[in-house]
Design an enzyme around this catalytic site. Structure first.
Site, mmCIF file in Angstrom:
data_model
loop_
_atom_site.group_PDB
_atom_site.id
_atom_site.type_symbol
_atom_site.label_atom_id
_atom_site.label_comp_id
_atom_site.label_asym_id
_atom_site.label_seq_id
_atom_site.Cartn_x
_atom_site.Cartn_y
_atom_site.Cartn_z
ATOM 1 N N ASP A 86 38.615 39.958 43.734
ATOM 2 C CA ASP A 86 39.571 39.371 42.805
ATOM 3 C C ASP A 86 39.756 37.897 43.128
ATOM 4 O O ASP A 86 39.601 37.461 44.272
ATOM 5 C CB ASP A 86 40.921 40.077 42.899
ATOM 6 C CG ASP A 86 40.873 41.505 42.381
ATOM 7 O OD1 ASP A 86 39.920 41.843 41.665
ATOM 8 O OD2 ASP A 86 41.794 42.286 42.701
ATOM 9 N N ARG A 87 40.116 37.128 42.126
ATOM 10 C CA ARG A 87 40.266 35.680 42.303
ATOM 11 C C ARG A 87 41.180 35.345 43.479
ATOM 12 O O ARG A 87 40.869 34.456 44.279
ATOM 13 C CB ARG A 87 40.830 35.059 41.015
ATOM 14 C CG ARG A 87 41.042 33.550 41.106
ATOM 15 C CD ARG A 87 41.678 33.012 39.843
ATOM 16 N NE ARG A 87 43.008 33.597 39.643
ATOM 17 C CZ ARG A 87 43.755 33.386 38.559
ATOM 18 N NH1 ARG A 87 43.295 32.638 37.574
ATOM 19 N NH2 ARG A 87 44.943 33.956 38.461
#
Length: 229
Positions: free
Chosen positions: A57-58
């Site tokens: 995930d970012r």
């Protein structure tokens, strides 16, 4: 944005992805790790662009595998498909469960709406998702996650199954959708990749500086566990 290289050989790179950097570009994340691949290849001294073999995930930091050769792409892809790559994450939670360890077996499915967008939820009809966990340090609210499956947002939703959430999670936390919050405290601490029949390759990513600034005890925990994980 600097991307440290944690490990390199003729087949693989393992990088330490910074929190806040998306792996792939999207409407809200035009700047991504993909755009940095030429610079990473140049710094590693390789001629071909490496291939990103999985995603984080970012807002998740830590270990991410890049394959260099076509043969290593096939090899690593097969290892991920067979669930032979072992991952270990550290997370700081908003609160800790009373138990010291356990296993979460809660299937996940994707839901979406025009108003709220998409998210993952526990759904008996969803895909099986299993996470083993144990408390590392109660004063620091630090937990270790070992996912046995690789579902989207698995650890973030499974933290909810423990009656809590990962600190600063903008989707599954108590204050959802808020802007300008500190980055989510989820870190891909270790990867174990059986590239040969001998000892597997094990790579550990140090805790980000902002974690250590949050809690001085993280500095000690980082040093104590770097070799044991």
């Amino acid at each position: 944005m600097p991307v440290p290289i944690l490990y390199q050989d003729q087949r693989l790179l393992v990088i330490d992805k910074p929190a806040g950097l998306a792996v792939h570009p999207g409407p809200r994340t035009p700047h991504s790790l993909e755009a940095l691949l030429p610079a990473i290849a140049d710094r590693a001294g390789i001629r071909r662009l490496p291939t990103i073999m999985h995603r984080l995930d970012r807002d998740t930091s830590g270990c991410l595998v890049l394959a260099i050769t076509p043969a290593s792409v096939r090899r690593v892809a097969g290892l991920f498909e067979q669930r032979l790559v072992h991952k270990l994450y550290w997370a700081r939670l908003d609160a800790l469960p009373e138990e010291d360890s356990g296993t979460i077996d809660a299937p996940l499915a994707k839901v979406s709406s025009a108003e709220a967008g998409w998210r993952m939820v526990v759904d008996p009809a969803g895909k099986r998702a299993v996470t083993r966990w144990r408390i590392l340090d109660r004063p620091a609210r630090l937990i270790e996650f070992r996912p046995e499956t690789g579902r989207t947002h698995q650890l973030r939703v499974h933290a909810n199954c423990l009656g809590t959430s990962i600190e600063n999670d903008p989707v599954y936390g108590p204050i959802r959708g808020s802007a300008g919050r500190p980055l989510m405290r989820l870190h891909a601490r270790m990867l174990e990749i059986p590239m040969s029949d001998r000892d597997p390759l094990t790579v550990t990513a140090p805790l980000p500086a902002e974690w250590q600034e949050d809690h001085a005890q993280f500095v000690q925990l980082d040093a104590q566990t770097a070799q044991s994980t």
